[in-house]
Design an enzyme around this catalytic site. Structure first.
Site, short mmCIF file in Angstrom:
data_model
loop_
_atom_site.label_atom_id
_atom_site.label_comp_id
_atom_site.label_asym_id
_atom_site.label_seq_id
_atom_site.Cartn_x
_atom_site.Cartn_y
_atom_site.Cartn_z
N THR A 92 0.85 -1.19 0.00
CA THR A 92 0.00 0.00 0.00
C THR A 92 0.88 1.23 0.00
O THR A 92 2.10 1.13 -0.03
CB THR A 92 -0.91 -0.01 1.25
OG1 THR A 92 -1.92 0.96 1.08
CG2 THR A 92 -0.12 0.30 2.50
N GLY A 95 0.32 6.21 -6.79
CA GLY A 95 -0.68 5.36 -7.44
C GLY A 95 -0.44 5.18 -8.93
O GLY A 95 -0.80 4.16 -9.51
N CYS A 147 3.20 2.74 -8.54
CA CYS A 147 3.22 1.49 -7.78
C CYS A 147 1.98 0.64 -8.09
O CYS A 147 0.85 1.10 -7.92
CB CYS A 147 3.27 1.81 -6.28
SG CYS A 147 3.17 0.34 -5.23
N THR A 165 -0.75 0.22 -5.29
CA THR A 165 -1.37 1.44 -4.77
C THR A 165 -2.41 1.92 -5.77
O THR A 165 -2.13 1.98 -6.96
CB THR A 165 -0.29 2.53 -4.57
OG1 THR A 165 0.69 2.06 -3.65
CG2 THR A 165 -0.90 3.82 -4.04
#
EC number: 3.4.25.2
Length: 176
Positions: A2, A157, A160, A163
């Site tokens: 995350t 985001g 990754c 994410t």
């Protein structure tokens, strides 16, 4: 994993996190709330790692906050001690980012309690991307803590794969 990011600026502190939960290489859920308020809304916290492990740690941390009348550093140190020495807790795999009006901390299962430079925290798989983005924005713009955290999460985001762009954001404002 995350991405959790915490930014402190001009009397405001924010912890923001994405909402993606994965099992191996499969997205299981996209709207997990990994950031929450604790101790009568005086502390905000976010987690990176196993969801069940993190909720266990949130619960334990809230108990420590109650035992220490909301003193963030004392509660964090006590949680880290227990986490490191308790045989069952040692198996929990998560990192916590916690903050109150005055301090921002990272708590790890190794027993570490770290107050980061510039009160900037970024943990999880997208943490390095979010940290770089947030640092650049802190140093080169006048954006507020919330806007910096949002932009840092957006960048993480985009880069990754663990994410996403579903954000949960909690903010505290220092009393004047």
């Amino acid at each position: 994993m995350t991405t959790i990011v915490s930014v402190r600026r001009n009397g405001h502190v924010v912890i923001a996190g994405d909402g993606q939960a994965t099992l191996g290489n499969t997205v299981m859920k996209g709207n997990v709330k990994k950031v929450r308020r604790l101790y009568n809304d005086k502390v905000i916290a976010g987690f990176a790692g196993g969801t069940a492990d993190a909720f266990t740690l949130f619960e334990l941390f809230e108990r420590k906050l109650e035992m220490h009348q909301g003193h963030l550093v004392k509660a964090a140190v006590e949680l880290a001690k227990d986490w490191r020495t308790d045989r069952m807790l040692r198996k929990l795999e998560a990192l916590l980012a916690v903050a109150d009006e005055t301090a921002s901390l990272i708590i790890t299962g190794n027993g570490d309690v770290v107050q980061p430079e510039n009160d900037l925290i970024a943990i999880g798989s997208g943490g390095p991307y979010a940290r770089a983005a947030a640092r650049a924005l802190l140093e080169n713009t006048e954006l507020g803590a919330r806007e910096i955290a949002e932009k840092a999460l957006d960048i993480a985001g985009d880069i990754c794969i663990y994410t996403n762009h579903f954000h949960t954001i909690e903010e505290l404002t220092a009393k004047a």
